[in-house]
Design a protein around this motif. Sequence first.
Motif, PDB file in Angstrom:
ATOM      1  N   ALA A  19      29.068  20.824  59.129  1.00 17.37           N
ATOM      2  CA  ALA A  19      28.659  21.748  57.819  1.00 17.37           C
ATOM      3  C   ALA A  19      28.588  23.172  58.522  1.00 17.37           C
ATOM      4  CB  ALA A  19      27.483  21.281  57.381  1.00 17.37           C
ATOM      5  N   MET A  20      28.889  24.041  57.620  1.00 14.42           N
ATOM      6  CA  MET A  20      28.764  25.510  57.586  1.00 14.42           C
ATOM      7  C   MET A  20      28.250  26.069  56.594  1.00 14.42           C
ATOM      8  SD  MET A  20      31.606  28.384  58.893  1.00 14.42           S
ATOM      9  CE  MET A  20      32.573  28.139  57.379  1.00 14.42           C
ATOM     10  N   THR A  21      27.181  26.821  56.625  1.00 13.66           N
ATOM     11  CA  THR A  21      26.501  27.484  55.794  1.00 13.66           C
ATOM     12  C   THR A  21      26.540  29.093  56.172  1.00 13.66           C
ATOM     13  OG1 THR A  21      25.490  25.573  54.824  1.00 13.66           O
ATOM     14  CG2 THR A  21      24.713  27.458  53.912  1.00 13.66           C
TER      15      THR A  21
ATOM     16  N   GLN B  46      27.189  37.708  49.838  1.00 17.99           N
ATOM     17  CA  GLN B  46      28.141  36.660  49.911  1.00 17.99           C
ATOM     18  C   GLN B  46      27.232  35.316  50.258  1.00 17.99           C
ATOM     19  OE1 GLN B  46      28.107  39.142  51.878  1.00 17.99           O
ATOM     20  NE2 GLN B  46      30.190  40.298  51.878  1.00 17.99           N
ATOM     21  N   GLN B  47      28.002  34.316  49.701  1.00 14.36           N
ATOM     22  CA  GLN B  47      27.534  32.833  50.117  1.00 14.36           C
ATOM     23  C   GLN B  47      28.670  31.904  50.608  1.00 14.36           C
ATOM     24  OE1 GLN B  47      24.996  31.188  47.514  1.00 14.36           O
ATOM     25  NE2 GLN B  47      23.830  33.243  46.627  1.00 14.36           N
ATOM     26  N   SER B  48      28.711  31.215  51.657  1.00 16.89           N
ATOM     27  CA  SER B  48      29.818  30.412  51.797  1.00 16.89           C
ATOM     28  C   SER B  48      29.243  28.827  52.503  1.00 16.89           C
ATOM     29  CB  SER B  48      30.607  30.930  52.938  1.00 16.89           C
ATOM     30  OG  SER B  48      31.801  30.151  53.244  1.00 16.89           O
TER      31      SER B  48
ATOM     32  N   GLU C 194      33.828  27.046  49.708  1.00 18.68           N
ATOM     33  CA  GLU C 194      33.814  28.119  48.708  1.00 18.68           C
ATOM     34  C   GLU C 194      32.974  29.093  49.240  1.00 18.68           C
ATOM     35  OE1 GLU C 194      32.230  25.950  45.327  1.00 18.68           O
ATOM     36  OE2 GLU C 194      34.033  25.040  45.020  1.00 18.68           O
ATOM     37  N   LEU C 195      33.724  30.312  48.850  1.00 21.10           N
ATOM     38  CA  LEU C 195      32.865  31.580  49.129  1.00 21.10           C
ATOM     39  C   LEU C 195      32.618  32.167  47.777  1.00 21.10           C
ATOM     40  CD1 LEU C 195      32.044  33.977  50.886  1.00 21.10           C
ATOM     41  CD2 LEU C 195      34.283  34.915  50.658  1.00 21.10           C
ATOM     42  N   ARG C 196      31.238  32.599  47.503  1.00 28.39           N
ATOM     43  CA  ARG C 196      30.964  33.237  46.527  1.00 28.39           C
ATOM     44  C   ARG C 196      30.545  34.723  46.468  1.00 28.39           C
ATOM     45  NH1 ARG C 196      27.063  28.408  44.033  1.00 28.39           N
ATOM     46  NH2 ARG C 196      28.944  26.988  43.774  1.00 28.39           N
ATOM     47  N   THR C 197      31.090  35.506  45.760  1.00 27.85           N
ATOM     48  CA  THR C 197      30.720  37.026  45.927  1.00 27.85           C
ATOM     49  C   THR C 197      30.233  37.566  44.450  1.00 27.85           C
ATOM     50  OG1 THR C 197      32.781  37.558  45.538  1.00 27.85           O
ATOM     51  CG2 THR C 197      32.300  37.243  47.937  1.00 27.85           C
ATOM     52  N   ALA C 198      30.154  38.688  44.395  1.00 26.64           N
ATOM     53  CA  ALA C 198      29.753  39.494  43.170  1.00 26.64           C
ATOM     54  C   ALA C 198      30.991  39.402  42.287  1.00 26.64           C
ATOM     55  CB  ALA C 198      29.296  40.710  43.373  1.00 26.64           C
TER      56      ALA C 198
END
Length: 126
Positions: A52-54, A61-63, A79-83
């Motif tokens: 797992a990679m967090t 950003q959150q991945s 998944e990568l979450r950004t604004a």
Amino acid sequence: MASLPAGVTLVETCEWFVGDQHVVCQMRSRSSDWQRGALTVFSYDAADSSYAMTAFGSGGQQSVARGRARGDTLVFEGELRTAAGQKRTRVTIVPRADGFDLTEQDADGQGGWRPSARVRYIRAPG
């Protein structure tokens, strides 16, 4: 493809977290007028032999990704979450005698992957 501009430094340090079950990495990138960073945690899940990679970036950003070893190579997809929104990503880590190569790819929307960044990590002496 992203690359570091002249005058930019990138330093990442990693160490085992207490209990030796996770590796925690902190990255800092700097130039004369800005600074960025990221915190990444790698974990191993023995139940299904996956990793797992967090990751959290200084820009919000959150991945989150899961990965498996393919020989000596680790391949993570998630998944990568950004604004700006969310996108599917793949991170491939290939070891080298002096460090490792990391390649990031973004889903191209047609079932394939488009390279977005490549970084060669060189182990610091000592």
